[in-house]
Scaffold this motif. Structure first.
Motif, PDB file in Angstrom:
ATOM      1  N   HIS A 110       0.845  -1.196   0.000  1.00 21.73           N
ATOM      2  CA  HIS A 110       0.000   0.000   0.000  1.00 21.73           C
ATOM      3  C   HIS A 110       0.883   1.250   0.000  1.00 21.73           C
ATOM      4  CE1 HIS A 110      -3.648  -2.326   1.124  1.00 21.73           C
ATOM      5  NE2 HIS A 110      -2.819  -3.020   1.877  1.00 21.73           N
ATOM      6  N   SER A 164       3.848  -0.242  -5.137  1.00 20.60           N
ATOM      7  CA  SER A 164       3.275  -1.140  -4.132  1.00 20.60           C
ATOM      8  C   SER A 164       3.381  -2.601  -4.566  1.00 20.60           C
ATOM      9  CB  SER A 164       1.812  -0.776  -3.862  1.00 20.60           C
ATOM     10  OG  SER A 164       0.995  -1.016  -4.998  1.00 20.60           O
ATOM     11  N   ARG A 197      -1.792  -2.626  -4.064  1.00 18.59           N
ATOM     12  CA  ARG A 197      -3.064  -1.898  -4.060  1.00 18.59           C
ATOM     13  C   ARG A 197      -2.863  -0.396  -4.243  1.00 18.59           C
ATOM     14  NH1 ARG A 197      -6.499  -5.591  -1.289  1.00 18.59           N
ATOM     15  NH2 ARG A 197      -6.223  -7.531  -2.475  1.00 18.59           N
ATOM     16  N   ASN A 241      -0.378   5.029   5.852  1.00 17.65           N
ATOM     17  CA  ASN A 241      -0.856   4.422   4.607  1.00 17.65           C
ATOM     18  C   ASN A 241       0.249   3.706   3.838  1.00 17.65           C
ATOM     19  OD1 ASN A 241      -3.466   5.337   5.084  1.00 17.65           O
ATOM     20  ND2 ASN A 241      -3.121   7.279   4.024  1.00 17.65           N
TER      21      ASN A 241
END
Length: 225
Positions: free
Chosen positions: A156, A170, A196, A214
């Motif tokens: 991610h 990612s 993702r 994140n």
């Protein structure tokens, strides 16, 4: 009436199987259920599912209660076993990983290992750092100790840069992590690697702290038995 019967059977399965749970595991891998271990939660879920399955599989409807009871017992035992294994695997992982920033979350039906970008990679890099490799080898040893699972490695990013760039980064990072697990002896047949990009944030990208959360790689461990 059928729903009531199923509920009673499920609760009975929990009471019976919960008595067999390892008391030392109560409170480990909890998810907001005070005093109930994953073993007991698994017994309850398995008993409920087994009762429903047993009732719906009855062909002549003459022995639906008996079939539901059998399903509750079988499902409860299976659920208790799976929950107990996840409890123990999560505890072993917690002890073997040295970096306190690695999160291990027991969701009841699977384990989630969350590794922040900061301990894995340099900025814009997919090369795993030396210290992080040690923790990944510890994860690999744990996976080999508990071989009945499939392992999803998911990369991610935050929203800095284009979506296409982040998706590619990612993916490369997930593949790097999966590659180390494979090099440490985890069967490639158990492993998958997926990027993702920026599509699944867990915090706001409006702040640096949120963007740091994140940027991560998740290792999802799903039991197959």
């Amino acid at each position: 009436m059928k729903l009531r019967t199923t509920t009673i059977l499920a609760a009975s399965g929990l009471m019976i199987l919960g008595a067999c749970a390892d008391p030392s595991m109560t409170g480990t891998g909890m998810s907001g259920t005070t005093g109930m271990s994953r073993t007991q939660q698994g017994a309850l879920a398995g008993a409920a599912a087994g009762a429903i399955y047993g009732a719906t599989r009855d062909s002549d409807r003459n022995n639906e209660g008996r079939d539901a009871a059998r399903g509750a017992i079988v499902g409860g035992i299976a659920g208790a076993i799976a929950g107990n294994i996840l409890d123990r695997q999560a505890a072993a992982l917690q002890q073997s990983i040295s970096n306190p920033n690695v999160q291990i979350v027991n969701h009841g039906s699977y384990l989630q290992v969350v590794m922040p970008e900061g301990i894995l990679f340099a900025t814009n890099s997919a090369a795993v750092s030396g210290p992080a490799q040690s923790d990944l080898y510890a994860v690999a040893r744990n996976l080999n100790q508990y071989p009945n699972s499939r392992v999803e490695v998911i990369g991610h990013t935050d929203n800095t840069g284009s979506a296409a760039y982040n998706l590619d980064l990612s993916q490369r990072r997930a593949q790097s992590v999966a590659g180390i697990l494979a090099a440490a002896g985890v069967s490639q047949g158990r492993l998958s690697a997926t990027g993702r990009g920026l599509t699944q944030p867990v915090a706001s990208n409006a702040t640096e702290a949120g963007r740091a959360q994140n940027r991560r790689v998740e290792i999802i461990i799903r039991p197959t038995q």
